[in-house]
Design an enzyme around this catalytic site. Structure first.
Site, PDB file in Angstrom:
ATOM      1  N   THR A   1       0.823  -1.199   0.000  1.00 45.29           N
ATOM      2  CA  THR A   1       0.000   0.000   0.000  1.00 45.29           C
ATOM      3  C   THR A   1       0.861   1.254   0.000  1.00 45.29           C
ATOM      4  O   THR A   1       2.010   1.236   0.423  1.00 45.29           O
ATOM      5  CB  THR A   1      -0.975  -0.006   1.204  1.00 45.29           C
ATOM      6  OG1 THR A   1      -1.944   1.025   1.041  1.00 45.29           O
ATOM      7  CG2 THR A   1      -0.243   0.182   2.522  1.00 45.29           C
ATOM      8  N   CYS A   2       0.271   2.330  -0.506  1.00 42.43           N
ATOM      9  CA  CYS A   2       0.873   3.657  -0.456  1.00 42.43           C
ATOM     10  C   CYS A   2      -0.285   4.625  -0.171  1.00 42.43           C
ATOM     11  O   CYS A   2      -1.248   4.241   0.486  1.00 42.43           O
ATOM     12  CB  CYS A   2       1.616   3.985  -1.756  1.00 42.43           C
ATOM     13  SG  CYS A   2       0.565   4.063  -3.224  1.00 42.43           S
ATOM     14  N   ARG A   3      -0.237   5.845  -0.642  1.00 39.70           N
ATOM     15  CA  ARG A   3      -1.333   6.774  -0.374  1.00 39.70           C
ATOM     16  C   ARG A   3      -2.548   6.473  -1.248  1.00 39.70           C
ATOM     17  O   ARG A   3      -3.674   6.435  -0.773  1.00 39.70           O
ATOM     18  CB  ARG A   3      -0.884   8.223  -0.571  1.00 39.70           C
ATOM     19  CG  ARG A   3      -1.973   9.233  -0.193  1.00 39.70           C
ATOM     20  CD  ARG A   3      -1.509  10.668  -0.258  1.00 39.70           C
ATOM     21  NE  ARG A   3      -0.823  11.010  -1.492  1.00 39.70           N
ATOM     22  CZ  ARG A   3      -1.426  11.349  -2.627  1.00 39.70           C
ATOM     23  NH1 ARG A   3      -2.732  11.388  -2.704  1.00 39.70           N
ATOM     24  NH2 ARG A   3      -0.713  11.653  -3.686  1.00 39.70           N
TER      25      ARG A   3
ATOM     26  N   MET B   1      -3.845   3.947   1.304  1.00 39.67           N
ATOM     27  CA  MET B   1      -4.238   4.401   2.634  1.00 39.67           C
ATOM     28  C   MET B   1      -5.367   5.427   2.580  1.00 39.67           C
ATOM     29  O   MET B   1      -6.117   5.570   3.533  1.00 39.67           O
ATOM     30  CB  MET B   1      -3.031   4.965   3.385  1.00 39.67           C
ATOM     31  CG  MET B   1      -2.034   3.897   3.817  1.00 39.67           C
ATOM     32  SD  MET B   1      -2.776   2.611   4.873  1.00 39.67           S
ATOM     33  CE  MET B   1      -3.291   3.585   6.295  1.00 39.67           C
TER      34      MET B   1
ATOM     35  N   GLY C   1      -2.285   4.139  -4.379  1.00 38.92           N
ATOM     36  CA  GLY C   1      -2.189   2.938  -5.188  1.00 38.92           C
ATOM     37  C   GLY C   1      -1.190   2.975  -6.322  1.00 38.92           C
ATOM     38  O   GLY C   1      -0.927   1.939  -6.934  1.00 38.92           O
TER      39      GLY C   1
END
Length: 109
Positions: free
Chosen positions: A60-62, A88, A64
């Site tokens: 995951t990141c902010r 996220m 995608g």
């Protein structure tokens, strides 16, 4: 032709998902999934020993984008990695629990 990256939405994540968060330090400290492993995207190739063991590991990141690139790279290097599509931001929007390292209420930066 770009490689297809396995992808799931936040709502499809299993309760026992092994999560790798590839956001930068300043994003991580404000809010993240409790128990997730944090390795910023640029450090993943040099920190493979720190990638959590999961079958699969959910990246995951902010939002995608970075996580899709990391998941593709991990898959090309022998890992079973799945991108979390909304990142996220989707986690926070779904009202899922987060923790912060700042002493303040967690949020996604």
């Amino acid at each position: 032709m770009p490689q297809q990256v396995p992808t799931v939405s936040v709502s499809e994540l299993p309760d026992d998902a092994v999560i790798l968060d590839v956001r930068e330090d300043d994003e991580w400290v404000h809010g993240h999934v409790e128990g997730a492993t944090h390795i910023p995207m640029g450090e993943v190739p040099s920190r493979l020993d720190d990638v959590p063991e999961g079958d699969p590991v959910y990246v995951t990141c902010r939002s995608g984008g970075r996580s899709a690139r990391v998941a593709a790279w991990l898959n090309q290097n022998g890992y079973d990695a799945v991108n979390v599509a909304e990142g996220m931001g989707g986690w926070e929007a779904a009202g899922k629990p987060m923790v912060s390292e700042t002493g303040q209420p967690p949020f996604v930066r």
